[in-house]
Design an enzyme around this catalytic site. Structure first.
Site, PDB file in Angstrom:
ATOM      1  NE  ARG A  23      29.866 -30.205  14.240  1.00 31.84           N
ATOM      2  CZ  ARG A  23      30.679 -30.902  15.023  1.00 31.84           C
ATOM      3  NH1 ARG A  23      30.950 -32.160  14.706  1.00 31.84           N
ATOM      4  NH2 ARG A  23      31.242 -30.369  16.078  1.00 31.84           N
ATOM      5  CD1 TRP A  70      25.695 -24.327  18.089  1.00 31.99           C
ATOM      6  CD2 TRP A  70      25.709 -26.525  18.495  1.00 31.99           C
ATOM      7  NE1 TRP A  70      24.450 -24.658  18.546  1.00 31.99           N
ATOM      8  CE2 TRP A  70      24.421 -26.000  18.806  1.00 31.99           C
ATOM      9  CE3 TRP A  70      25.941 -27.896  18.678  1.00 31.99           C
ATOM     10  CZ2 TRP A  70      23.397 -26.812  19.277  1.00 31.99           C
ATOM     11  CZ3 TRP A  70      24.909 -28.693  19.148  1.00 31.99           C
ATOM     12  CH2 TRP A  70      23.656 -28.157  19.441  1.00 31.99           C
ATOM     13  CG  ASP A  71      30.241 -30.036  19.262  1.00 35.52           C
ATOM     14  OD1 ASP A  71      30.993 -29.073  19.032  1.00 35.52           O
ATOM     15  OD2 ASP A  71      30.419 -31.171  18.775  1.00 35.52           O
ATOM     16  CB  THR A  72      33.338 -26.885  22.280  1.00 34.77           C
ATOM     17  OG1 THR A  72      33.986 -27.949  21.585  1.00 34.77           O
ATOM     18  CG2 THR A  72      34.221 -26.437  23.437  1.00 34.77           C
ATOM     19  CE1 TYR A 126      27.115 -33.844  16.670  1.00 36.71           C
ATOM     20  CE2 TYR A 126      26.124 -33.037  18.710  1.00 36.71           C
ATOM     21  CZ  TYR A 126      27.231 -33.177  17.879  1.00 36.71           C
ATOM     22  OH  TYR A 126      28.445 -32.659  18.250  1.00 36.71           O
TER      23      TYR A 126
END
Length: 623
Positions: free
Chosen positions: A77, A187-189, A95
């Site tokens: 992701r 990734w987003d964390t 996103y």
């Protein structure tokens, strides 16, 4: 020059049933507050094997506001988002999850928070008091625990790091993407944590959220993947910056020296043992170190044969140095953490993947156990046939009072029986393990995959199973090859024979103290005893209870020597200490020399080797 200001990325993997509706809702919502030419919707299709690519391509051909970005291989992701953001045209990058779990009425606030320039990053939150979010118990417990750990370890001020509803400015993304290492769920964390650490303005606002479909909380992915990424990021942000190479080398050297001091200090009758040690001939003690040093190139040669069978090359001297460093690490750190150091060294300098690096270590351990078991077993058979095992226990129980080892009082007779049991159990386990691997090597079976997926139905489990299967497969590659098996096996026997010869030279250094009990110095009975004592002592070290097995080796060695030969217990213990100190001293000197030669910091190597425990997310599927 493009007029696109906002790029919305929809990460998609096998979303044929929902992707068309998701794109339509996204276009409709964006059009309600943005000019028609000011936005684009990108379907970041991540190696799908259903009709998602076909649907995305058709929609892109029918509407100029829609783009389809395809990847032939799975990126994960995070990887898919980065890949799409790099190719997006907008200055505001957005996103959200394609299941539209977050109410789209919040999209305008998300976009405008960043587009207006008020914030560099914006994220929806399901854990703020004002929001409405339905959380099944499994999701709630997992999410609350995860976010608590992120706040605790990574010092984040946010309540919710996983909500799939985020926006970031192009400038901020470009500044942070080189620092973000994860390519999947974390990734987003990681982006949010780094943004806060770098001083960017981050907005968190409540959103209404309703889960769509079954929860995808997964044991393997969440525990091994997300948890290890939290630890990795904590180490990189909070610990690693304080560890310069000079500090690391100094700390590693001090710890090594302390290990040597501890080794000398393990005694139970200080005066008697020191008296026995002071009577030893120092020339023969030095000679024992020279003998032991001869075994190290043999270790490097054996390790070269193992790696060669796995398809990786390495020269003997380099590998000898790597072994020196890893064994020094085992003296310094508990639980055999030094083994990870070798995996790091061969990965960093010879591009040997971590699974293969640890497999090569496992192969070496298996052959070590087999060699020790063969040596000990040969003597053990003789002892059983002659009643020697009972002789050990009886002699110790009758003549030796309770002994204090490592601060704990034990009954010597019972300890002797335990030592023999350790030899039998560990040796038997080694034989059973190798037999199982040999049998498995000849079958086209998928035991590992079935075992892992039994506790996890997420495709992340496939990746974990693949890592384990590579590990087991590498072991099988050596053991199932008769030529390699024989070569590595004979090498292992020679290495341990040299280890016993080292102990025999130490015995000779104590000649005056042991002659009365033996009627000589190096007698056939003593040679047999040395083989057994060294073997059992090393089997005891298998238990990761102390750095380098200090205390475990001496205890088992002493019990065997005293019980079989009648050498006074304090003399036997003094011999065990000198034998172990000589071997550890050679290891330490060789380790320090190898660290300087290969420019490897022990503490840095331990730090880097923790990467092996992280199950990377790049090959896993979309949530």
């Amino acid at each position: 020059m493009s007029d696109v200001e906002v790029s919305v990325v929809l990460p998609a993997y096998n979303e044929e049933a929902t992707i068309e509706r998701t794109v339509e809702v996204t276009l409709e919502t964006l059009a309600s507050f943005l000019p028609a030419d000011a936005f684009e919707v990108i379907v970041a299709e991540d190696g799908c094997d259903d009709r998602t690519p076909e649907i995305a391509s058709r929609m892109a051909s029918e509407d100029d506001r829609v783009r389809h970005i395809h990847s032939d291989e799975r990126l994960g992701r995070g990887g898919a988002l980065e890949y799409a953001f790099e190719r997006a045209e907008g200055s505001t990058l957005v996103y959200f999850d394609t299941d539209l779990a977050t109410d789209m009425k919040h999209l305008e606030e998300l976009v405008e928070s960043v587009r207006s320039g008020e914030y560099e990053v914006a994220t929806g939150s399901r854990w703020m008091p004002e929001n409405k979010a339905e959380r099944p118990a499994k999701r709630a417990v997992s999410s609350l625990g995860y976010n608590t750990l992120v706040r605790l370890f990574l010092r984040s001020d946010l309540e919710d790091h996983q909500c799939g509803f985020k926006a970031i400015s192009r400038e901020t993304f470009d500044a942070l993407r080189g620092e973000v290492e994860d390519e999947h769920w974390f990734w987003d964390t990681e982006v949010l944590v780094l943004a806060q650490r770098r001083g960017y303005r981050v907005k968190e606002f409540p959103v209404d959220w309703e889960p769509k479909g079954d929860t995808k909380v997964d044991l393997v992915r969440d525990v091994f993947g997300m948890g290890s990424q939290i630890l990795r990021t904590w180490w990189q942000l909070s610990v690693s910056p304080r560890l310069s190479r000079r500090v690391s080398m100094a700390a590693g050297s001090v710890l090594v020296m302390l290990a040597l001091v501890v080794a000398v200090g393990v005694v139970f009758d200080l005066e008697a043992v020191f008296d026995a040690m002071s009577g030893a001939d120092s020339r023969w003690v030095v000679a024992s170190g020279v003998v032991y040093l001869l075994s190290w190139p043999l270790r490097g040669l054996r390790y070269r044969d193992i790696l060669d069978r796995l398809g990786y090359s390495g020269d003997t001297w380099f590998l000898t140095g790597a072994i020196f460093i890893s064994q020094t690490g085992n003296l310094v750190f508990p639980a055999r953490l030094g083994d990870g150091v070798r995996a790091y060294v061969v990965k960093a300098r010879r591009d040997v993947p971590y699974p293969s690096g640890f497999a090569s270590l496992a192969i070496e351990r298996v052959f070590d156990l087999l060699a020790i078991t063969v040596l000990a077993g040969t003597v053990l058979v003789g002892l059983v046939l002659t009643g020697g095992t009972d002789q050990i226990a009886q002699a110790i129980a009758a003549e030796v009072p309770p002994v204090t080892v490592g601060g704990e009082t034990i009954d010597p007779g019972a300890a002797a029986r335990t030592a023999l049991q350790v030899a039998a159990v560990v040796g038997g386990a080694a034989v059973v393990a190798v037999t199982a691997i040999l049998l498995s090597a000849r079958r086209d079976s998928d035991y590992v995959h079935r075992a892992v997926t039994a506790v996890s139905n997420d495709s992340y489990a496939d990746y974990v199973a693949g890592v384990i299967e590579q590990f087991v497969g590498d072991i099988e590659a050596v053991i199932s090859d008769r030529s390699a098996f024989a070569r590595v096996g004979v090498g292992s026997l020679v290495i341990w024979v040299v280890d016993v010869l080292t102990a025999l030279v130490v015995f000779y250094a104590f000649g005056d103290a042991i002659r009365p009990a033996l009627g000589g110095v190096i007698t056939p009975a003593l040679v047999a005893t040395a083989f057994f004592a060294v073997s059992v002592g090393n089997l005891a070290k298998v238990l990761p209870l102390s750095p380098g097995g200090i205390g475990l080796y001496e205890g088992a060695f002493t019990l065997i020597v005293f019980g079989l030969t009648g050498i006074p217990a304090h003399v036997a213990f003094a011999i065990s200490i000198v034998d172990h100190v000589v071997k550890n001293a050679v290891t330490i000197v060789g380790g320090l020399a190898s660290m300087a030669w290969l420019n490897v910091s022990l503490t840095t190597a331990v730090e880097e080797s923790r990467e092996a425990n992280e199950v990377e997310a790049a090959a896993a599927t979309e949530d």
